[in-house]
Design an enzyme around this catalytic site. Structure first.
Site, PDB file in Angstrom:
ATOM      1  CG  ASP A 140      -2.154   0.898   1.311  1.00 12.13           C
ATOM      2  OD1 ASP A 140      -2.314   1.617   0.173  1.00 12.13           O
ATOM      3  OD2 ASP A 140      -2.850   0.647   1.759  1.00 12.13           O
TER       4      ASP A 140
ATOM      5  CG  ASP B  33      -9.179   2.748  -0.321  1.00 12.69           C
ATOM      6  OD1 ASP B  33      -9.082   1.624  -0.666  1.00 12.69           O
ATOM      7  OD2 ASP B  33      -8.761   3.527   0.520  1.00 12.69           O
TER       8      ASP B  33
END
Ligand code: DGJ
Length: 704
Positions: free
Chosen positions: A461, A529
């Site tokens: 990430d 997301d």
């Protein structure tokens, strides 16, 4: 050999026949030559023609008044900033004596037969600066790869201020429509179709990643290009940092695109006797519309993935349910339920490492939190493996919280300017990946983690973009933008080499690092997301315009629209790499049975989705009805998904026609009967769907 030189490749330009090289793929041709002025120019880019004499000779359109020279008008393959040309150049440099003008002339060409590569060498008129234009032919996938190498043979440095990978020219006097993608965090992958008009359209990233905002890829069609027909030129850049695309329409009716490293805050000091190689761009042409462009890109990208032939596993990830509240017992409990549903890979997200109870601490210290995991990760991993699942872990290697042991030990390791307070975003700072000590630290720590634990999957990430991109170096500090990405590639590449079985996911707060460069390291990409199914539908239609479905992660979660039928939520996620991120503990028996059934169906059809061709059907981009079809390469098995979101009553049914089938053989389409491929492709399938209803329909080849 897909490259043919129409006259001697090593000679100078003073020959009768103009120099010209014909680069042919299965269906297309890209022809470059040297014109009367010694300029390396594009002669042709389009469909392959029957005979080499069919291709035009190198153009020379001459100058236009005293205001624009031939450089402005001719389709130069690698224009520089010099003389009477005011177009977007590919190269801009300053020599050590202050001269800021580069004049390249053709010198020679080299055919590297075994690599199917043409190298055209250009030399500055005065300074020992050479530019090598590389063209590699990927004949099977109809792709041409281009990059450049710049060589400084002098004893003084040269400062490069722009270094694009290439420029391409589209046929003159036509109108073009640029397809590109825009977005922002939690709202990526909006597809745009913009008419190119006089002037320069710029898409770029200045954020150190390829970014959520634009994607380093393009498709250019004509106004009448559709999914199934029409000219389309397309390409993408193999780079995960700052990039720039310029699409320029000149006042002389020529349209040209350039792509490469962003020249914003860019400088590269080319020391004496050194070379610098740009990232590659991969470009293609089709006469058969946008679907065909996507197929060419997918074939090329899929073949280059680190694990090209491995079917991706159904994963579970509890991030949206637990956030930072992960511990051994609760992850074990989730794993038990996930395994009963048929999940194959259990991924533990953020929150597992030392002091990580919120986003304000812990990044940089990659050891298990002693309170949440008193015996380390082993008991959890063993439990997950005993349940028959692989174990995956979340990392954010490039980041550090000020509240971490790493930052306390090495405050100088971050990107920063000494006199400026570093800007915090999500309470974190960015490690300077250009530094080899930072790279070595990360390699050592992540290598140990992977060596000591049975980890099959890493979610990599990155949750902020660069500010104060300072680098305290003896060299050129503006190189940091490029060196950072090279450092990232070194760390990731070394870890891949040492742990080749691990599958990696690229995530940057969702889709902030979705690009061809990262797909040399990551097997799959977290798109966004935002997992709300009605937002995911258009995103998941835009992303596979460029990138193949076996890189597109799509989870069933509870976000926003958990009232939607579970089948609808599953069907949306089954069009990519199915994952689950919902609170499965709270699912009742009926929901669990339904989930089991969908996961089992997905396992039976995933080879079609992950390795087949995608067809975007009626209302591909917008509208409440939409359909997407996948078909194996052998065209013997397919799957169709149809969706209706919300249409106020009264309404009408959804009609679509299948695509890509073999016309003369019979296919059974579940619920509709059996017809020839031609029959299905020329008659409508009609769906009476309710609001928020979806269907998954299997297509089976029956034979002649
Ligand atoms: C951003 C990612 O996109 C999410 O999926 C999750 O991993 C969080 N970071 C964790 O901090």
């Amino acid at each position: 050999m897909p490259i043919v030189a129409s006259s001697q490749t090593t000679s100078q330009t003073q020959q009768n026949a103009p120099l010209r090289w014909i680069l042919e793929t299965s269906d297309t041709a890209y022809v470059v030559g040297v014109n009367r002025l010694g300029q390396v120019v594009l002669c042709y880019w389009g469909q392959k023609l029957p005979h080499h004499d069919d291709y035009p000779t190198p153009p020379d359109l001459g100058e236009y008044a005293s205001f624009n020279g031939a450089g402005q008008r001719n389709p130069e393959e690698y224009p520089t900033h010099s003389d009477l040309k005011y177009i977007e150049p590919c190269l801009k440099a300053t020599f050590s004596d202050g001269v800021r003008d580069v004049r390249l002339a053709y010198q020679r060409a080299i055919l590297v037969v075994e690599e199917e590569t043409l190298v055209i060498v250009m030399q500055d008129e005065h300074y020992p600066l050479k530019v090598f234009l590389f063209y590699r032919v990927h004949a099977q996938t109809n792709i041409i790869e281009r990059y450049v190498e710049v060589q400084n043979a002098s004893d003084t440095p040269i400062t490069l201020e722009r270094l694009f990978s290439a420029q391409w020219h589209l046929p003159m006097s036509q109108q073009y429509v640029l397809t590109h993608f825009t977005g922002r965090w939690n709202d990526e992958w909006h597809l745009h179709r913009d008419m190119l008009t006089q002037g320069v359209k710029v898409l770029d990233s200045r954020r150190i990643t390829s970014s959520h905002h634009h994607n380093p890829s393009f498709l250019v069609g004509e106004p009448n290009t559709t999914e199934t027909q029409g000219n389309c030129w397309f390409g993408l850049l193999e780079w995960s940092g700052n990039w720039k695309l310029t699409a320029e329409v000149t006042d002389f009716d020529s349209t040209r695109l350039s792509m490469g490293l962003n020249d914003w805050d860019f400088a590269h000091r080319l020391a004496p006797d050194t070379r610098y190689v740009s990232p590659s761009v991969f470009i293609g042409y089709t006469k058969d519309g946008y679907t065909s462009a996507s197929h060419a890109l997918h074939d090329m990208l899929r073949a280059r993935l680190p694990h090209p032939d491995i079917a991706r596993k159904v994963l579970y990830n509890s991030w949206e349910v637990t956030l930072f509240s992960v511990d051994e017992a609760s992850q074990m409990r989730l794993a038990e339920v996930a395994s009963a549903l048929g999940v194959e890979l259990f991924v533990m997200d953020d929150g597992w490492f030392k002091a990580r109870n919120s986003d304000s601490a812990g990044l940089g210290d990659w050891t298990p939190d002693p309170i949440k995991f008193p015996n380390g990760l082993q008991p959890l991993i063993q439990h997950i493996n005993a349940l028959g699942m692989d174990f995956g872990l979340w990392l954010e290697p490039e980041m550090v919280n000020p509240d971490s042991d790493l930052y306390r030990a090495h405050p100088d390791w971050i990107l920063h300017f000494p006199t400026r307070k570093p800007t915090l975003a999500r309470n974190q700072l960015i490690l300077n990946m250009a530094r080899t000590d930072v790279q070595d630290y990360l390699i050592a720590h992540i290598d140990a983690l992977l060596s000591e634990n049975n980890i099959s999957f890493i979610k990599w990430d990155m949750n902020r973009n660069a500010t104060e991109a300072g680098w305290q170096t003896d060299g050129e500090p503006r190189e940091v933008w490029v060196r950072y990405v090279e450092g990232l590639y070194r760390v990731w590449g070394t870890l891949r080499e040492r742990h080749p079985h691990v599958i990696w996911q690229s995530c940057s707060g969702g889709g902030g690092r979705a690009d061809m460069g990262i797909l040399n390291y990551a097997d799959q990409i977290w798109l966004s997301d935002n997992t709300e199914p009605t937002r995911r539908l258009p995103m998941q239609k835009a992303f596979p315009m460029i990138y193949p479905a076996n890189t597109m992660e799509a989870w069933v979660t509870d976000m926003g629209e958990s009232w939607l039928p579970l089948a609808f939520r599953f069907h949306v996620s089954m069009t990519g790499l199915l994952g689950i991120g919902a609170n499965i503990i709270q699912w009742n028996d009926d929901q669990r049975k339904l989930a089991q059934a969908h996961i089992s169906t997905y396992k039976a059809i995933r080879h079609i989705i992950q390795f087949g061709d995608v067809y975007r059907l009626q209302n591909a981009y917008d509208g409440a009805y939409s359909g997407v079809q996948y078909l194996t390469k052998a065209k013997d098995e397919g799957v169709l998904f149809v969706f209706r979101t919300h249409i106020p009553q009264p309404t009408y049914p959804y009609r679509l026609r299948l695509r890509g089938l073999l016309p003369h053989v019979q296919y059974r389409v579940e619920g509709f009967g059996t017809k020839t491929g031609a029959g299905w492709m020329n008659t409508d399938c009609v769906f009476d769907l309710e609001n928020f209803e979806s269907k998954l329909i299997r297509i089976t080849l029956m034979g002649d």
